[in-house]
Motif scaffolding. Structure first.
Motif, PDB file in Angstrom:
ATOM      1  N   LYS A 227       0.114 -15.040  -3.945  1.00 30.45           N
ATOM      2  CA  LYS A 227       0.289 -13.709  -4.535  1.00 30.45           C
ATOM      3  C   LYS A 227      -0.963 -13.269  -5.280  1.00 30.45           C
ATOM      4  CE  LYS A 227       5.246 -13.792  -5.127  1.00 30.45           C
ATOM      5  NZ  LYS A 227       6.346 -13.820  -6.077  1.00 30.45           N
TER       6      LYS A 227
ATOM      7  N   GLU B 206      -6.181  -6.851  -2.457  1.00 36.46           N
ATOM      8  CA  GLU B 206      -5.767  -5.449  -2.519  1.00 36.46           C
ATOM      9  C   GLU B 206      -6.641  -4.675  -3.504  1.00 36.46           C
ATOM     10  OE1 GLU B 206      -1.839  -2.701  -3.405  1.00 36.46           O
ATOM     11  OE2 GLU B 206      -1.917  -4.717  -4.224  1.00 36.46           O
TER      12      GLU B 206
ATOM     13  N   GLU C 104       2.998 -10.032   3.013  1.00 38.25           N
ATOM     14  CA  GLU C 104       3.718 -10.953   2.136  1.00 38.25           C
ATOM     15  C   GLU C 104       5.133 -11.193   2.643  1.00 38.25           C
ATOM     16  OE1 GLU C 104       3.496  -9.416  -1.823  1.00 38.25           O
ATOM     17  OE2 GLU C 104       1.428 -10.084  -2.098  1.00 38.25           O
TER      18      GLU C 104
ATOM     19  N   SER D 234      -3.545 -12.318  -2.752  1.00 38.73           N
ATOM     20  CA  SER D 234      -3.165 -11.061  -2.121  1.00 38.73           C
ATOM     21  C   SER D 234      -3.447  -9.880  -3.044  1.00 38.73           C
ATOM     22  CB  SER D 234      -1.679 -11.099  -1.743  1.00 38.73           C
ATOM     23  OG  SER D 234      -1.265  -9.877  -1.190  1.00 38.73           O
TER      24      SER D 234
ATOM     25  N   GLN E 274       0.008  -4.837   2.482  1.00 35.84           N
ATOM     26  CA  GLN E 274       0.149  -6.041   1.671  1.00 35.84           C
ATOM     27  C   GLN E 274       1.613  -6.477   1.617  1.00 35.84           C
ATOM     28  OE1 GLN E 274      -0.399  -5.542  -2.533  1.00 35.84           O
ATOM     29  NE2 GLN E 274      -0.843  -7.696  -2.865  1.00 35.84           N
TER      30      GLN E 274
END
Length: 61
Positions: free
Chosen positions: A16, A23, A46, A19, A42
């Motif tokens: 996370k 982003e 995920e 990610s 995203q």
């Protein structure tokens, strides 16, 4: 909590964080022009990896 659950949780948290970092960098490079599309991508990525953010939220009743 078993050791495998702990390792799984740590891996999910690291994923996370990575990610979110990706982003943020993409949004910076594009000046936020494609923020909605990047966020949607995203979330799909995920979700396909089993890291749905909505699933981990406690039920609010």
């Amino acid at each position: 909590m078993g050791i495998f659950d702990k390792l799984k949780s740590q891996a999910r948290n690291k994923g996370k964080k990575s990610s979110d970092s990706a982003e943020q960098k993409i949004n910076e490079r594009t000046g936020g022009k494609y923020e909605d599309q990047i966020d949607a991508g995203q979330q799909r990525a995920e979700g396909s990896l089993g890291m749905d953010r909505d699933r981990e939220r406690p039920d609010q009743t």
